[in-house]
Design an enzyme around this catalytic site. Structure first.
Site, mmCIF file in Angstrom:
data_model
loop_
_atom_site.group_PDB
_atom_site.id
_atom_site.type_symbol
_atom_site.label_atom_id
_atom_site.label_comp_id
_atom_site.label_asym_id
_atom_site.label_seq_id
_atom_site.Cartn_x
_atom_site.Cartn_y
_atom_site.Cartn_z
ATOM 1 N N ALA A 10 -9.702 -1.922 2.532
ATOM 2 C CA ALA A 10 -8.429 -1.820 2.716
ATOM 3 C C ALA A 10 -8.092 -1.767 4.164
ATOM 4 O O ALA A 10 -7.471 -1.426 5.038
ATOM 5 C CB ALA A 10 -8.049 -0.438 2.288
ATOM 6 N N ARG A 16 0.307 -11.929 5.222
ATOM 7 C CA ARG A 16 1.366 -12.556 4.434
ATOM 8 C C ARG A 16 2.714 -11.765 3.846
ATOM 9 O O ARG A 16 3.472 -12.318 3.184
ATOM 10 C CB ARG A 16 0.769 -13.400 3.312
ATOM 11 C CG ARG A 16 0.058 -14.724 3.719
ATOM 12 C CD ARG A 16 -1.050 -15.307 2.776
ATOM 13 N NE ARG A 16 -2.106 -14.403 2.462
ATOM 14 C CZ ARG A 16 -2.973 -14.597 1.667
ATOM 15 N NH1 ARG A 16 -2.778 -15.729 0.851
ATOM 16 N NH2 ARG A 16 -4.102 -13.876 1.539
ATOM 17 N N GLN A 73 -13.304 0.315 9.901
ATOM 18 C CA GLN A 73 -14.026 -1.012 10.149
ATOM 19 C C GLN A 73 -13.065 -1.587 11.497
ATOM 20 O O GLN A 73 -12.100 -1.774 11.278
ATOM 21 C CB GLN A 73 -13.711 -2.266 9.166
ATOM 22 C CG GLN A 73 -14.468 -3.423 9.222
ATOM 23 C CD GLN A 73 -14.281 -4.376 8.278
ATOM 24 O OE1 GLN A 73 -13.208 -4.150 7.625
ATOM 25 N NE2 GLN A 73 -14.982 -5.422 8.189
ATOM 26 N N GLY A 102 -7.978 -2.770 -2.003
ATOM 27 C CA GLY A 102 -6.951 -1.919 -2.136
ATOM 28 C C GLY A 102 -5.646 -2.498 -2.554
ATOM 29 O O GLY A 102 -4.653 -1.826 -2.781
ATOM 30 N N ASP A 103 -5.687 -3.664 -2.730
ATOM 31 C CA ASP A 103 -4.447 -4.564 -2.989
ATOM 32 C C ASP A 103 -4.474 -5.062 -4.530
ATOM 33 O O ASP A 103 -3.639 -5.925 -4.787
ATOM 34 C CB ASP A 103 -4.315 -5.779 -2.135
ATOM 35 C CG ASP A 103 -5.411 -6.805 -2.127
ATOM 36 O OD1 ASP A 103 -6.566 -6.529 -2.740
ATOM 37 O OD2 ASP A 103 -5.346 -7.745 -1.251
ATOM 38 N N LYS A 351 26.062 20.128 -4.197
ATOM 39 C CA LYS A 351 25.142 20.025 -3.425
ATOM 40 C C LYS A 351 24.614 21.446 -3.346
ATOM 41 O O LYS A 351 25.111 22.387 -3.040
ATOM 42 C CB LYS A 351 25.667 19.576 -1.930
ATOM 43 C CG LYS A 351 24.540 19.581 -0.828
ATOM 44 C CD LYS A 351 24.979 20.074 0.536
ATOM 45 C CE LYS A 351 24.151 21.040 1.009
ATOM 46 N NZ LYS A 351 24.621 21.812 2.256
ATOM 47 N N ARG A 440 49.563 30.390 -1.088
ATOM 48 C CA ARG A 440 50.170 29.161 -0.893
ATOM 49 C C ARG A 440 51.621 29.740 -0.598
ATOM 50 O O ARG A 440 52.309 30.867 -1.078
ATOM 51 C CB ARG A 440 50.176 28.259 -1.918
ATOM 52 C CG ARG A 440 50.776 28.820 -3.152
ATOM 53 C CD ARG A 440 50.548 27.828 -4.534
ATOM 54 N NE ARG A 440 51.426 28.366 -5.602
ATOM 55 C CZ ARG A 440 51.212 28.342 -6.622
ATOM 56 N NH1 ARG A 440 50.098 27.784 -7.227
ATOM 57 N NH2 ARG A 440 52.016 28.834 -7.837
HETATM 58 C C1 UD1 Z 1 -12.398 -12.349 -1.722
HETATM 59 C C2 UD1 Z 1 -14.083 -12.677 -2.455
HETATM 60 C C3 UD1 Z 1 -13.631 -13.885 -3.318
HETATM 61 C C4 UD1 Z 1 -12.650 -13.516 -4.661
HETATM 62 C C5 UD1 Z 1 -11.193 -12.798 -4.006
HETATM 63 C C6 UD1 Z 1 -10.650 -12.056 -5.015
HETATM 64 C C7 UD1 Z 1 -15.273 -12.762 -0.505
HETATM 65 C C8 UD1 Z 1 -16.105 -13.151 0.481
HETATM 66 N N1 UD1 Z 1 -14.747 -13.356 -1.043
HETATM 67 O O1 UD1 Z 1 -11.838 -13.312 -0.942
HETATM 68 O O2 UD1 Z 1 -14.800 -14.308 -3.860
HETATM 69 O O3 UD1 Z 1 -12.170 -14.458 -5.295
HETATM 70 O O4 UD1 Z 1 -11.566 -11.942 -2.996
HETATM 71 O O5 UD1 Z 1 -9.415 -11.683 -4.348
HETATM 72 O O6 UD1 Z 1 -15.562 -11.427 -0.683
HETATM 73 N N2 UD1 Z 1 -11.496 -6.777 3.729
HETATM 74 C C9 UD1 Z 1 -11.623 -5.836 4.701
HETATM 75 N N3 UD1 Z 1 -12.402 -6.379 5.705
HETATM 76 C C10 UD1 Z 1 -12.595 -7.459 6.154
HETATM 77 C C11 UD1 Z 1 -12.107 -8.463 5.027
HETATM 78 C C12 UD1 Z 1 -11.609 -7.929 3.984
HETATM 79 O O7 UD1 Z 1 -11.411 -4.790 4.439
HETATM 80 O O8 UD1 Z 1 -13.429 -7.663 7.078
HETATM 81 C C13 UD1 Z 1 -10.543 -6.382 2.665
HETATM 82 C C14 UD1 Z 1 -9.072 -6.922 2.782
HETATM 83 O O9 UD1 Z 1 -8.263 -6.043 3.179
HETATM 84 C C15 UD1 Z 1 -8.782 -7.099 1.209
HETATM 85 C C16 UD1 Z 1 -10.194 -7.370 0.643
HETATM 86 O O10 UD1 Z 1 -11.110 -6.896 1.468
HETATM 87 O O11 UD1 Z 1 -8.391 -5.808 0.616
HETATM 88 C C17 UD1 Z 1 -10.461 -8.795 0.141
HETATM 89 O O12 UD1 Z 1 -10.447 -9.556 1.382
HETATM 90 P P1 UD1 Z 1 -9.660 -10.997 1.348
HETATM 91 O O13 UD1 Z 1 -10.001 -11.567 2.849
HETATM 92 O O14 UD1 Z 1 -8.423 -10.870 0.929
HETATM 93 O O15 UD1 Z 1 -10.812 -11.899 0.499
HETATM 94 P P2 UD1 Z 1 -10.552 -13.368 -0.135
HETATM 95 O O16 UD1 Z 1 -10.695 -14.447 0.799
HETATM 96 O O17 UD1 Z 1 -9.383 -13.202 -0.855
HETATM 97 CA CA CA Z 2 -7.494 -11.740 -1.125
#
Ligand code: UD1
Ligand code: CA
Length: 459
Positions: A10, A16, A73, A102-103, A351, A440
C-alpha cells in the site's frame, strides 16, 4: 512453529484517484479499502499483517493503528522491492505468507483460506491467484507450458503477440513459503521496461530452482478487482453493497428496493424488519426485529429496539427503544436516548436529550439538553431554549407533565411531575408538581375597535 503472515502492499500513490489522500483510505460501504483487505486476511486466520506503506503513510497508520505492523518503502521501486521492505518481519519465521494489494477490497476470506489450503496440499513454493478476464489489458499474464504448469508471469507491457492473447491474468495476490520468497527476492533484478523490481519474477526464479509453483483461479473475477480510480471505487462499493444486502435478506430482513438502500458492513438488523427505499444505515448501527425503517431514513451509529418505525428521518449517534415511532421529518441528533412507545412526530429536532417512555412530541418542537420524563405531552411548537448565547443549560420535565402549544422552556428550568403549562407560556422559573403555570399576557378585548377606527372592509 509455522507462521501465517500477510504482506499488504500500500505504498503506491494511486495517481488516478486524483486525491489528496492515500488511495487505500478511501471508503466503500463504510470501511476503508485497506480495512476490507485486512479484514479478509484476518478472518482467514493470519497471525500478523505487515503493511508496506509509503505515500501518505500517516493516513494508513491512522486508519489501521497498531492492529498491523508497518514497513516503510521510501521509493516505489516495484512490487518486489515493496515486499523486500517487509523482510525484517519475515526473516526469522517459518511458514507461509500471503501477499496482496491494499486496493483490492473485494477479496474474500474464503478465497484467501482456499488459496492457503491449495498451496499447502500441493506442496507449492508459491501459489498465485488468477482469473480469466475477457479483457486482460493491463494485467500480468500467466504463461503455462503444454501440460498446464505455470512457467512465469509476463507484465502486459512486456508481452509478445502470443502472450498478449492469454486471458488468464495475475491478480497480484499470492501465497509463498516464507523462506523461499526471501531467497527469491535476493535474486530479483530490475531489467525490464519499467526498471522496477517485479514481485512476479520470483515465480520464475523459484521454478528455475526446481521448486513447485501453482495457480488457483477465482470463480468470481470481481474478487480481484483493483481500485485505480473513482469509477472503480463506485463499482467495488456496489458489489460490496450487494453482498451486504444479500446477507441481510438471507438472514430474514426485507429490503424493498436494494438499488436505493445503502447499508454499511457493520450494521446489524433483526428478523422481519422491513427496509424501505432511500434508506442509508451507517457505522455500527443496530436495528431490532419487526422494525419499519424508511422510506428515506438515515441512521448513523445508532441503536434501535424492536418494533420501531422510523420514516423520512435522520437519527445520529442515538438510541430509540422498542415500539417507538419517529417521523416523518424528525431529526434526532447525537447523544439522545428515546424511550419505549414514544412518538416523535414531524419537524421535531432532539439534541442530546432523554425522552421517557410513552412521551409524545408530536410536531414542530425543539428539545436540546433536556431530560423529559415518562408519559409527557409536549404540544405543538414547544421550544427548549437551551442556549443563552454563551452557554448551554439543562431543562428537566417531570413524568406526566403536560406542556401546552408554543411554550418556551428557558433553560435551566424544572417542570415538576404532573404539572401543566398553559399554551404560549414562556417559562423561566420552576413549575412545582401538580400545578398549572401560565406565563403570558392576559387577553384584552377592545369592543368594536375596527368600526370605531373606521377601517372595516366593505362587502
Ligand atoms: C501488478 C502485477 C501484475 C498484476 C497486477 C494486478 C507486478 C510487477 N505486476 O501490476 O502482474 O496483474 O498487479 O493488479 O507485480 N506498490 C508498492 N510499491 C511499489 C509498487 C507497487 O507498494 O513500489 C503497491 C501499489 O500501491 C499497489 C500494488 O503494489 O497497491 C500493485 O502495484 P501496481 O503498480 O498497481 O502494479 P500493477 O502494475 O497493477
Ligand atoms: Ca494496479
Amino acid at each position: 512453529m509455522n507462521h501465517l503472515m500477510a504482506v499488504i502492499l500500500a505504498a503506491g500513490e494511486g495517481k488516478r484517484m486524483r486525491s489528496k489522500n492515500s488511495k487505500v483510505v478511501h471508503k466503500a460501504c463504510g470501511k476503508t479499502l485497506i480495512e476490507w483487505v485486512c479484514q479478509a486476511v484476518e478472518s482467514a486466520g493470519v497471525d500478523h499483517s505487515v503493511l508496506v506503506v509509503g505515500h501518505r503513510a500517516d493516513q494508513v497508520k491512522e486508519c489501521m493503528g497498531d492492529k498491523v505492523k508497518y514497513a516503510f518503502q521510501t521509493e516505489q521501486l516495484g512490487t518486489g522491492h515493496a515486499v523486500m521492505q517487509a523482510e525484517e518481519y519475515l526473516k526469522d519465521k517459518d511458514g507461509y505468507v500471503i501477499v496482496l494489494c491494499g486496493d483490492t477490497p473485494l477479496i474474500t476470506a474464503e478465497t484467501v483460506s482456499n488459496t492457503i489450503e491449495y498451496h499447502k496440499s500441493n506442496n507449492n513454493s508459491a501459489t498465485v491467484i488468477t482469473a480469466d478476464l475477457d479483457d486482460p489489458t493491463g494485467y500480468g499474464r500467466i504463461v503455462r507450458d503444454v501440460n498446464g504448469n505455470v512457467l512465469k508471469i509476463v507484465e502486459h507491457r512486456d508481452t509478445n503477440d502470443q502472450e498478449k492473447n492469454i486471458k488468464e491474468i495475475n491478480s497480484g495476490m499470492y501465497c509463498f513459503n516464507i523462506r523461499d520468497l526471501l531467497e527469491a527476492l535476493k535474486a530479483l533484478n530490475n531489467n525490464n521496461s519499467q526498471g522496477e523490481y517485479y514481485l512476479t519474477d520470483t515465480l520464475e526464479i523459484l521454478i528455475n530452482k526446481g521448486l513447485k509453483v501453482g495457480a488457483i483461479k477465482v470463480k468470481d473475477s470481481n474478487e480481484i478487482l483493483g481500485i485505480n480510480n473513482r469509477a472503480q471505487l463506485a463499482e467495488a462499493a456496489d458489489i460490496l453493497k450487494k453482498r451486504i444486502l444479500n446477507r441481510h435478506m438471507m438472514a430474514g430482513v426485507t429490503i424493498i428496493d436494494p438499488g436505493s438502500t445503502y447499508i454499511d458492513e457493520e450494521v446489524q438488523i433483526g428478523i422481519d424488519s422491513v427496509i424501505y427505499p432511500g434508506t442509508v444505515l451507517e457505522g455500527r448501527t443496530t436495528i431490532g426485529e419487526d422494525c419499519i425503517i424508511g422510506p428515506n431514513a438515515r441512521l448513523v451509529e445508532s441503536r434501535v429496539g424492536n418494533g420501531v418505525e422510523i420514516t423520512n428521518s435522520v437519527v445520529l449517534e442515538s438510541s430509540v427503544d422498542d415500539d417507538t415511532h419517529v417521523g416523518p421529518f424528525a431529526y434526532i441528533r447525537p447523544g439522545s436516548k428515546i424511550g419505549k412507545q414514544v412518538k416523535i412526530g414531524d419537524f421535531v429536532e432532539i439534541k442530546k436529550s432523554v425522552i421517557g417512555d410513552k412521551t409524545k412530541v408530536s410536531h414542530l418542537t425543539y428539545i436540546g439538553d433536556a431530560e423529559v420524563g415518562k408519559n409527557v405531552n409536549l404540544g405543538c411548537g414547544v421550544v427548549v431554549v437551551n442556549y443563552d448565547g454563551s452557554k448551554k443549560h439543562k431543562t428537566v420535565v417531570g413524568d406526566n407533565a403536560f406542556v401546552g402549544c408554543n411554550v418556551n422552556l428557558v433553560s435551566p428550568v424544572v417542570v415538576g411531575d404532573n404539572a401543566y403549562i398553559a399554551a404560549g407560556s414562556t417559562i423561566t422559573e420552576e413549575v412545582p408538581e401538580n400545578s398549572l403555570a401560565i406565563a403570558r399576557e392576559r387577553q384584552v378585548i377592545k369592543q368594536d375597535w375596527v368600526i370605531k377606527k373606521g377601517i372595516q372592509k366593505k362587502k
